[in-house]
Write a protein that holds these residues in place. Structure first.
Motif, PDB file in Angstrom:
ATOM      1  N   MET A   1      35.508  99.760  61.862  1.00  0.00           N
ATOM      2  CA  MET A   1      34.511  98.749  61.578  1.00  0.00           C
ATOM      3  C   MET A   1      34.538  97.707  62.693  1.00  0.00           C
ATOM      4  O   MET A   1      35.582  97.165  63.017  1.00  0.00           O
ATOM      5  CB  MET A   1      34.807  98.103  60.222  1.00  0.00           C
ATOM      6  N   PRO A   2      33.383  97.372  63.276  1.00  0.00           N
ATOM      7  CA  PRO A   2      33.355  96.383  64.362  1.00  0.00           C
ATOM      8  C   PRO A   2      33.551  94.964  63.835  1.00  0.00           C
ATOM      9  O   PRO A   2      33.322  94.682  62.661  1.00  0.00           O
ATOM     10  CB  PRO A   2      31.963  96.556  64.944  1.00  0.00           C
ATOM     11  N   LEU A   3      33.959  94.096  64.727  1.00  0.00           N
ATOM     12  CA  LEU A   3      34.078  92.679  64.376  1.00  0.00           C
ATOM     13  C   LEU A   3      32.697  92.070  64.188  1.00  0.00           C
ATOM     14  O   LEU A   3      31.736  92.472  64.831  1.00  0.00           O
ATOM     15  CB  LEU A   3      34.784  91.919  65.490  1.00  0.00           C
ATOM     16  N   SER A   4      32.609  91.077  63.318  1.00  0.00           N
ATOM     17  CA  SER A   4      31.390  90.304  63.122  1.00  0.00           C
ATOM     18  C   SER A   4      31.709  88.842  63.371  1.00  0.00           C
ATOM     19  O   SER A   4      32.743  88.346  62.928  1.00  0.00           O
ATOM     20  CB  SER A   4      30.872  90.461  61.684  1.00  0.00           C
ATOM     21  N   LEU A   5      30.828  88.175  64.078  1.00  0.00           N
ATOM     22  CA  LEU A   5      31.015  86.751  64.338  1.00  0.00           C
ATOM     23  C   LEU A   5      30.617  85.973  63.092  1.00  0.00           C
ATOM     24  O   LEU A   5      29.475  86.035  62.648  1.00  0.00           O
ATOM     25  CB  LEU A   5      30.167  86.317  65.537  1.00  0.00           C
ATOM     26  N   GLU A   6      31.571  85.260  62.486  1.00  0.00           N
ATOM     27  CA  GLU A   6      31.315  84.542  61.245  1.00  0.00           C
ATOM     28  C   GLU A   6      31.071  83.059  61.460  1.00  0.00           C
ATOM     29  O   GLU A   6      30.157  82.485  60.894  1.00  0.00           O
ATOM     30  CB  GLU A   6      32.489  84.729  60.282  1.00  0.00           C
ATOM     31  N   HIS A   7      31.926  82.411  62.260  1.00  0.00           N
ATOM     32  CA  HIS A   7      31.828  80.968  62.484  1.00  0.00           C
ATOM     33  C   HIS A   7      31.987  80.653  63.960  1.00  0.00           C
ATOM     34  O   HIS A   7      32.693  81.357  64.674  1.00  0.00           O
ATOM     35  CB  HIS A   7      32.960  80.201  61.775  1.00  0.00           C
ATOM     36  N   ILE A   8      31.383  79.572  64.363  1.00  0.00           N
ATOM     37  CA  ILE A   8      31.747  78.890  65.591  1.00  0.00           C
ATOM     38  C   ILE A   8      32.316  77.568  65.119  1.00  0.00           C
ATOM     39  O   ILE A   8      31.636  76.799  64.434  1.00  0.00           O
ATOM     40  CB  ILE A   8      30.538  78.690  66.523  1.00  0.00           C
ATOM     41  N   THR A   9      33.583  77.327  65.426  1.00  0.00           N
ATOM     42  CA  THR A   9      34.298  76.183  64.858  1.00  0.00           C
ATOM     43  C   THR A   9      34.491  75.091  65.895  1.00  0.00           C
ATOM     44  O   THR A   9      34.888  75.357  67.021  1.00  0.00           O
ATOM     45  CB  THR A   9      35.665  76.634  64.308  1.00  0.00           C
ATOM     46  N   PHE A  10      34.199  73.859  65.479  1.00  0.00           N
ATOM     47  CA  PHE A  10      34.379  72.676  66.307  1.00  0.00           C
ATOM     48  C   PHE A  10      35.506  71.834  65.732  1.00  0.00           C
ATOM     49  O   PHE A  10      35.434  71.425  64.571  1.00  0.00           O
ATOM     50  CB  PHE A  10      33.112  71.816  66.303  1.00  0.00           C
ATOM     51  N   ASP A  11      36.552  71.585  66.519  1.00  0.00           N
ATOM     52  CA  ASP A  11      37.536  70.580  66.153  1.00  0.00           C
ATOM     53  C   ASP A  11      36.895  69.240  66.482  1.00  0.00           C
ATOM     54  O   ASP A  11      36.294  69.081  67.550  1.00  0.00           O
ATOM     55  CB  ASP A  11      38.816  70.739  66.958  1.00  0.00           C
ATOM     56  N   CYS A  12      37.005  68.277  65.575  1.00  0.00           N
ATOM     57  CA  CYS A  12      36.300  67.014  65.802  1.00  0.00           C
ATOM     58  C   CYS A  12      36.963  65.867  65.050  1.00  0.00           C
ATOM     59  O   CYS A  12      37.901  66.074  64.279  1.00  0.00           O
ATOM     60  CB  CYS A  12      34.838  67.164  65.385  1.00  0.00           C
ATOM     61  N   HIS A  13      36.442  64.667  65.281  1.00  0.00           N
ATOM     62  CA  HIS A  13      36.951  63.477  64.607  1.00  0.00           C
ATOM     63  C   HIS A  13      36.200  63.207  63.305  1.00  0.00           C
ATOM     64  O   HIS A  13      36.790  62.757  62.330  1.00  0.00           O
ATOM     65  CB  HIS A  13      36.852  62.255  65.533  1.00  0.00           C
ATOM     66  N   ASP A  14      34.891  63.462  63.264  1.00  0.00           N
ATOM     67  CA  ASP A  14      34.077  63.230  62.071  1.00  0.00           C
ATOM     68  C   ASP A  14      33.201  64.456  61.842  1.00  0.00           C
ATOM     69  O   ASP A  14      32.158  64.622  62.474  1.00  0.00           O
ATOM     70  CB  ASP A  14      33.224  61.983  62.243  1.00  0.00           C
ATOM     71  N   ALA A  15      33.635  65.323  60.949  1.00  0.00           N
ATOM     72  CA  ALA A  15      32.964  66.606  60.724  1.00  0.00           C
ATOM     73  C   ALA A  15      31.512  66.427  60.276  1.00  0.00           C
ATOM     74  O   ALA A  15      30.615  67.096  60.786  1.00  0.00           O
ATOM     75  CB  ALA A  15      33.740  67.434  59.700  1.00  0.00           C
ATOM     76  N   ALA A  16      31.259  65.525  59.341  1.00  0.00           N
ATOM     77  CA  ALA A  16      29.901  65.350  58.825  1.00  0.00           C
ATOM     78  C   ALA A  16      28.959  64.819  59.909  1.00  0.00           C
ATOM     79  O   ALA A  16      27.820  65.272  60.024  1.00  0.00           O
ATOM     80  CB  ALA A  16      29.901  64.421  57.611  1.00  0.00           C
ATOM     81  N   ALA A  17      29.414  63.879  60.697  1.00  0.00           N
ATOM     82  CA  ALA A  17      28.559  63.297  61.744  1.00  0.00           C
ATOM     83  C   ALA A  17      28.239  64.328  62.825  1.00  0.00           C
ATOM     84  O   ALA A  17      27.087  64.441  63.263  1.00  0.00           O
ATOM     85  CB  ALA A  17      29.235  62.075  62.364  1.00  0.00           C
ATOM     86  N   LEU A  18      29.234  65.089  63.252  1.00  0.00           N
ATOM     87  CA  LEU A  18      28.977  66.085  64.286  1.00  0.00           C
ATOM     88  C   LEU A  18      28.118  67.224  63.732  1.00  0.00           C
ATOM     89  O   LEU A  18      27.244  67.734  64.427  1.00  0.00           O
ATOM     90  CB  LEU A  18      30.283  66.623  64.866  1.00  0.00           C
ATOM     91  N   ALA A  19      28.328  67.597  62.483  1.00  0.00           N
ATOM     92  CA  ALA A  19      27.474  68.612  61.850  1.00  0.00           C
ATOM     93  C   ALA A  19      26.027  68.145  61.801  1.00  0.00           C
ATOM     94  O   ALA A  19      25.100  68.929  62.039  1.00  0.00           O
ATOM     95  CB  ALA A  19      27.979  68.924  60.440  1.00  0.00           C
ATOM     96  N   ALA A  20      25.811  66.871  61.522  1.00  0.00           N
ATOM     97  CA  ALA A  20      24.447  66.332  61.478  1.00  0.00           C
ATOM     98  C   ALA A  20      23.766  66.446  62.840  1.00  0.00           C
ATOM     99  O   ALA A  20      22.583  66.779  62.918  1.00  0.00           O
ATOM    100  CB  ALA A  20      24.464  64.878  61.007  1.00  0.00           C
ATOM    101  N   PHE A  21      24.499  66.184  63.934  1.00  0.00           N
ATOM    102  CA  PHE A  21      23.932  66.337  65.276  1.00  0.00           C
ATOM    103  C   PHE A  21      23.493  67.786  65.499  1.00  0.00           C
ATOM    104  O   PHE A  21      22.358  68.049  65.885  1.00  0.00           O
ATOM    105  CB  PHE A  21      24.946  65.923  66.348  1.00  0.00           C
ATOM    106  N   TRP A  22      24.400  68.736  65.263  1.00  0.00           N
ATOM    107  CA  TRP A  22      24.085  70.140  65.517  1.00  0.00           C
ATOM    108  C   TRP A  22      23.001  70.658  64.578  1.00  0.00           C
ATOM    109  O   TRP A  22      22.156  71.460  64.972  1.00  0.00           O
ATOM    110  CB  TRP A  22      25.353  70.995  65.440  1.00  0.00           C
ATOM    111  N   ALA A  23      22.989  70.204  63.340  1.00  0.00           N
ATOM    112  CA  ALA A  23      21.937  70.609  62.401  1.00  0.00           C
ATOM    113  C   ALA A  23      20.577  70.141  62.898  1.00  0.00           C
ATOM    114  O   ALA A  23      19.599  70.893  62.861  1.00  0.00           O
ATOM    115  CB  ALA A  23      22.230  70.048  61.009  1.00  0.00           C
TER     116      ALA A  23
END
Length: 117
Positions: A1-23
């Motif tokens: 079975m091949p690998l599937s890309l599930e997440h691209i993970t960002f280490d950060c200081h404020d997860a909600a704020a950085l998620a809002a930028f990328w969203a």
């Protein structure tokens, strides 16, 4: 079975704020229950891969060696849009027969927007 890309993970200081930028940049929703410690973008919309943001005490120092590349026919407008959302325009390139701009998100993670044909 091949690998599937599930997440691209960002280490950060404020997860909600950085998620809002990328969203906003990707026109995807921040998933419910985002908080300063953990957030995802795209899971509730069925997007793949899901962007995941995790608060860490200290980011790895130095330049990140993996970054996300985007392409758009209206690439200069998309660069302006990213900057209006809080990105920093780092540099422009015209190499290898391709034009692109390197930007940094609000926490300094690099990404490129290239000229689509």
């Amino acid at each position: 079975m091949p690998l599937s890309l599930e997440h691209i993970t960002f280490d950060c200081h404020d997860a909600a704020a950085l998620a809002a930028f990328w969203a906003s940049l990707l026109d995807r929703p921040v998933d419910p229950e985002a908080n300063p410690f953990f957030a995802t973008v795209g899971r509730s919309a069925g997007a793949s891969p899901v962007l995941m943001f995790i608060q860490v005490p200290d980011k790895t120092p130095g330049k990140n060696t993996i970054h996300i590349d985007f392409v758009a026919k209206d690439w200069t407008e998309q660069i302006d849009r990213a900057v209006s959302l809080g990105a920093k325009h780092v540099a422009d390139y015209d190499e290898y027969g391709t034009k692109w701009a390197t930007l940094a998100d609000p926490e300094g993670n690099l990404f490129d927007i290239g000229c689509g044909m």
